[in-house]
Design a protein around this motif. Structure first.
Motif, PDB file in Angstrom:
ATOM      1  N   SER A  70       0.813  -1.223   0.000  1.00  0.00           N
ATOM      2  CA  SER A  70       0.000   0.000   0.000  1.00  0.00           C
ATOM      3  C   SER A  70       0.851   1.280   0.000  1.00  0.00           C
ATOM      4  N   ASP A  71       1.929   1.307   0.787  1.00  0.00           N
ATOM      5  CA  ASP A  71       2.774   2.511   0.796  1.00  0.00           C
ATOM      6  C   ASP A  71       3.415   2.723  -0.576  1.00  0.00           C
ATOM      7  N   TYR A  72       3.851   1.628  -1.154  1.00  0.00           N
ATOM      8  CA  TYR A  72       4.478   1.733  -2.473  1.00  0.00           C
ATOM      9  C   TYR A  72       3.486   2.259  -3.503  1.00  0.00           C
ATOM     10  N   LEU A  73       2.298   1.726  -3.476  1.00  0.00           N
ATOM     11  CA  LEU A  73       1.290   2.140  -4.466  1.00  0.00           C
ATOM     12  C   LEU A  73       0.904   3.604  -4.277  1.00  0.00           C
ATOM     13  N   ALA A  74       0.842   4.038  -3.018  1.00  0.00           N
ATOM     14  CA  ALA A  74       0.555   5.460  -2.767  1.00  0.00           C
ATOM     15  C   ALA A  74       1.696   6.316  -3.305  1.00  0.00           C
ATOM     16  N   ALA A  75       2.935   5.837  -3.091  1.00  0.00           N
ATOM     17  CA  ALA A  75       4.104   6.617  -3.532  1.00  0.00           C
ATOM     18  C   ALA A  75       4.165   6.709  -5.058  1.00  0.00           C
ATOM     19  N   GLU A  87      -2.856  10.420 -13.595  1.00  0.00           N
ATOM     20  CA  GLU A  87      -3.549   9.839 -12.428  1.00  0.00           C
ATOM     21  C   GLU A  87      -3.686   8.342 -12.664  1.00  0.00           C
ATOM     22  N   ILE A  88      -3.066   7.541 -11.824  1.00  0.00           N
ATOM     23  CA  ILE A  88      -3.225   6.090 -12.007  1.00  0.00           C
ATOM     24  C   ILE A  88      -4.078   5.512 -10.886  1.00  0.00           C
ATOM     25  N   ASP A  89      -4.696   4.403 -11.177  1.00  0.00           N
ATOM     26  CA  ASP A  89      -5.395   3.633 -10.158  1.00  0.00           C
ATOM     27  C   ASP A  89      -4.377   2.598  -9.666  1.00  0.00           C
ATOM     28  N   PRO A  90      -4.123   2.542  -8.360  1.00  0.00           N
ATOM     29  CA  PRO A  90      -3.115   1.599  -7.862  1.00  0.00           C
ATOM     30  C   PRO A  90      -3.379   0.159  -8.302  1.00  0.00           C
ATOM     31  N   ALA A  91      -4.619  -0.158  -8.602  1.00  0.00           N
ATOM     32  CA  ALA A  91      -4.947  -1.536  -9.016  1.00  0.00           C
ATOM     33  C   ALA A  91      -4.358  -1.877 -10.392  1.00  0.00           C
ATOM     34  N   TRP A  92      -3.881  -0.859 -11.109  1.00  0.00           N
ATOM     35  CA  TRP A  92      -3.317  -1.102 -12.440  1.00  0.00           C
ATOM     36  C   TRP A  92      -1.843  -1.552 -12.374  1.00  0.00           C
ATOM     37  N   VAL A  93      -1.231  -1.456 -11.192  1.00  0.00           N
ATOM     38  CA  VAL A  93       0.230  -1.596 -11.106  1.00  0.00           C
ATOM     39  C   VAL A  93       0.655  -3.025 -10.751  1.00  0.00           C
ATOM     40  N   PHE A  94       1.517  -3.587 -11.582  1.00  0.00           N
ATOM     41  CA  PHE A  94       2.177  -4.858 -11.266  1.00  0.00           C
ATOM     42  C   PHE A  94       3.648  -4.558 -10.988  1.00  0.00           C
ATOM     43  N   THR A  95       4.224  -5.304 -10.053  1.00  0.00           N
ATOM     44  CA  THR A  95       5.652  -5.129  -9.789  1.00  0.00           C
ATOM     45  C   THR A  95       6.397  -6.346 -10.332  1.00  0.00           C
ATOM     46  N   THR A  96       7.267  -6.076 -11.317  1.00  0.00           N
ATOM     47  CA  THR A  96       8.042  -7.166 -11.919  1.00  0.00           C
ATOM     48  C   THR A  96       9.491  -7.081 -11.435  1.00  0.00           C
ATOM     49  N   HIS A  97      10.301  -8.024 -11.893  1.00  0.00           N
ATOM     50  CA  HIS A  97      11.715  -7.999 -11.510  1.00  0.00           C
ATOM     51  C   HIS A  97      12.501  -7.188 -12.527  1.00  0.00           C
ATOM     52  N   GLY A  98      12.104  -5.967 -12.690  1.00  0.00           N
ATOM     53  CA  GLY A  98      12.752  -5.073 -13.645  1.00  0.00           C
ATOM     54  C   GLY A  98      11.963  -5.031 -14.941  1.00  0.00           C
ATOM     55  N   LEU A  99      12.461  -4.212 -15.872  1.00  0.00           N
ATOM     56  CA  LEU A  99      11.696  -4.015 -17.101  1.00  0.00           C
ATOM     57  C   LEU A  99      12.130  -4.913 -18.249  1.00  0.00           C
ATOM     58  N   VAL A 100      13.311  -5.499 -18.173  1.00  0.00           N
ATOM     59  CA  VAL A 100      13.618  -6.552 -19.142  1.00  0.00           C
ATOM     60  C   VAL A 100      12.688  -7.722 -18.818  1.00  0.00           C
ATOM     61  N   ASN A 101      12.548  -8.005 -17.537  1.00  0.00           N
ATOM     62  CA  ASN A 101      11.587  -9.003 -17.088  1.00  0.00           C
ATOM     63  C   ASN A 101      10.162  -8.608 -17.519  1.00  0.00           C
ATOM     64  N   ILE A 241      19.218   2.433  -8.869  1.00  0.00           N
ATOM     65  CA  ILE A 241      19.079   1.262  -7.995  1.00  0.00           C
ATOM     66  C   ILE A 241      18.704   0.022  -8.829  1.00  0.00           C
ATOM     67  N   ALA A 242      19.353  -0.090 -10.012  1.00  0.00           N
ATOM     68  CA  ALA A 242      18.993  -1.172 -10.940  1.00  0.00           C
ATOM     69  C   ALA A 242      19.265  -2.557 -10.353  1.00  0.00           C
ATOM     70  N   GLY A 243      20.202  -2.618  -9.411  1.00  0.00           N
ATOM     71  CA  GLY A 243      20.502  -3.910  -8.787  1.00  0.00           C
ATOM     72  C   GLY A 243      19.334  -4.471  -7.977  1.00  0.00           C
ATOM     73  N   THR A 244      18.340  -3.642  -7.687  1.00  0.00           N
ATOM     74  CA  THR A 244      17.184  -4.149  -6.938  1.00  0.00           C
ATOM     75  C   THR A 244      16.191  -4.887  -7.851  1.00  0.00           C
ATOM     76  N   HIS A 245      16.421  -4.796  -9.158  1.00  0.00           N
ATOM     77  CA  HIS A 245      15.561  -5.513 -10.110  1.00  0.00           C
ATOM     78  C   HIS A 245      14.078  -5.361  -9.808  1.00  0.00           C
ATOM     79  N   SER A 246      13.619  -4.145  -9.854  1.00  0.00           N
ATOM     80  CA  SER A 246      12.187  -3.879  -9.656  1.00  0.00           C
ATOM     81  C   SER A 246      11.689  -2.973 -10.773  1.00  0.00           C
ATOM     82  N   GLY A 247      10.502  -3.235 -11.242  1.00  0.00           N
ATOM     83  CA  GLY A 247       9.916  -2.369 -12.266  1.00  0.00           C
ATOM     84  C   GLY A 247       8.407  -2.400 -12.175  1.00  0.00           C
ATOM     85  N   ASN A 248       7.780  -1.429 -12.831  1.00  0.00           N
ATOM     86  CA  ASN A 248       6.320  -1.362 -12.834  1.00  0.00           C
ATOM     87  C   ASN A 248       5.787  -1.663 -14.226  1.00  0.00           C
TER      88      ASN A 248
END
Ligand SMILES: Cc1ncc(COP(=O)(O)O)c(C=O)c1O
Length: 392
Positions: A70-75, A87-101, A241-248
């Motif tokens: 929830s904090d992440y989605l608010a941020a 304006e995004i709806d938080p329900a639209w967001v998926f968290t992947t392991h980066g954007l190549v992923n 912070i690419a080493g964290t391998h996170s993307g939306n």
């Protein structure tokens, strides 16, 4: 006098980083005095607010599964609204392991083996790799070079479509070449996707790194594309912070979202706690202030680099509207690719990315990463001038 935030040189050797620790193996550019200007990460620490988030985790010392987004989605909602007017709806967001992923997941979710995936080349090399590895076909639509800038060429591309294409991956802003696509260009992309019935994956990972005088338009703000649009973004490029391998991966359309969610579930993809904690901290007013300073610094580096390249006859640096990746054309040197590359790598001892990996149109180019202290950019400029001094 306070030193600018980004001037100090941070030694990255011996940290298992790809950019510096793999330079000698891959390019033969000596670790002793070489300059790594390839992999697109920055030689800077992230903002203090991000570092503090990681320190808090380390202090707590228990590294279990991540559970509450929830904090992440608010941020991220705050960031998209305040930095990009979306304006995004938080329900639209998926968290992947980066954007190549994220790219691989999109290819997997929305196309079948043998389908065509359209790329505007030259473009980020990993797109080609992922599409081919998934058994899909890369359909290269070459960008046209007009007045030293890349332009889209829909008349030529219309004629190229065979009917087997299912997806277009757009890089916005564009890597390499640094174009910030205009609203009119993005509207034309949307029309092209509708005309040829393509899912549009808009990789906007560089959206925060836009040079003064230019404005990025999120593809989601373009009318008539919502039902076929997948938008991808990340904190990783912006905050280093690419080493964290996170993307939306952000999908407004319910049907596309359902298909994507099924692939995420089938592959067991869930958030990386380090990535999400750091990204939550980054998407904040403190993070935003840091990005403003960063962009001003990168703009300075770009000016230093472009001025030096302009002094070397035969070399042309594409004007960067966004990103910190300078795309340099060596065509007018009249040299073979082997020769100009050897001069950069062996004589100047600089490791750049090789143009051909970005696809058609990249043959005579090298890409230089300018996200490093300006004294290193200056050193690289001196070396390049020396390596091509016979042309002066
Ligand atoms: C356009 C583009 N997309 C994706 C990536 C990499 O994304 P990630 O590290 O999240 O896989 C890069 C890295 O340079 C990039 O330029």
């Amino acid at each position: 006098m306070t030193k600018p935030l980004f001037d100090p040189i941070i030694n990255r050797f011996g940290t298992h980083c790809a950019k510096w620790d793999k330079m000698e193996d891959i390019y033969g550019v000596p670790a002793k005095d070489g300059i790594a200007m390839w992999v697109a990460d920055m030689d800077f620490r992230p903002p203090a607010v991000v570092q503090a988030a990681l320190e808090k985790m380390a202090e707590h010392g228990v590294y279990g599964y991540f559970g509450d987004e929830s904090d992440y989605l608010a941020a991220i909602s705050w960031w998209m609204k305040h930095r990009h007017g979306w304006e995004i709806d938080p329900a639209w967001v998926f968290t992947t392991h980066g954007l190549v992923n994220g790219t691989g997941l999109c290819v997997d979710a929305f196309t079948e083996p043998g389908d065509g995936v359209v790329l505007m080349t030259p473009v980020y090399h990993a797109f080609h790799r992922v599409i081919k590895a998934a058994g899909r076909e890369v359909v290269e639509c070459p960008l046209a070079l007009e007045n030293g800038k890349y332009m889209m060429d829909f008349d030529a591309w219309d004629a190229q479509m065979s009917g087997k294409e299912r997806m277009l991956i757009l890089c916005s802003p564009h890597n390499p070449g640094g174009r910030v696509w205009t609203r009119a260009e993005l509207e034309a992309v949307a029309a092209f996707c509708r005309k040829h019935d393509l899912v549009l994956v808009s990789d906007e990972i560089h959206h925060d790194l836009v040079m003064p005088g230019h404005t990025h338009t999120p593809m989601a703000l373009i009318d008539g594309i919502e039902d076929r649009l997948v938008m991808m973004s990340a904190t990783t490029k912006t905050f280093n912070i690419a080493g964290t391998h996170s993307g939306n991966v952000i999908i407004a359309d319910a049907k596309l979202r359902e298909t994507f969610a099924a692939r995420m579930a089938a592959l067991g993809i869930s958030p990386n706690s380090f990535g999400l904690e750091m990204a939550t901290a980054a998407y904040s007013p403190e993070g935003a202030a840091w990005v403003d300073e960063l962009v001003a610094y990168l703009d300075g580096n770009r000016r230093i680099f472009d001025a030096a390249i302009a002094e070397i006859p035969g070399l042309t640096s594409m004007p960067l509207e966004a990103t910190y990746l300078a795309w340099v054309d060596f065509t007018d040197t009249g040299m073979s690719r082997e020769e100009f590359t050897a001069r950069v790598e062996k004589t100047a001892r600089i490791a750049p990315n090789h143009g051909p990996t970005f696809g058609t149109g990249g043959e005579n180019y090298l890409r230089f990463n300018l996200a490093t202290p300006c004294s290193i950019v200056e050193d690289a400029c001196t070396r390049l001038k020396e390596a091509f001094s016979d042309l002066q």
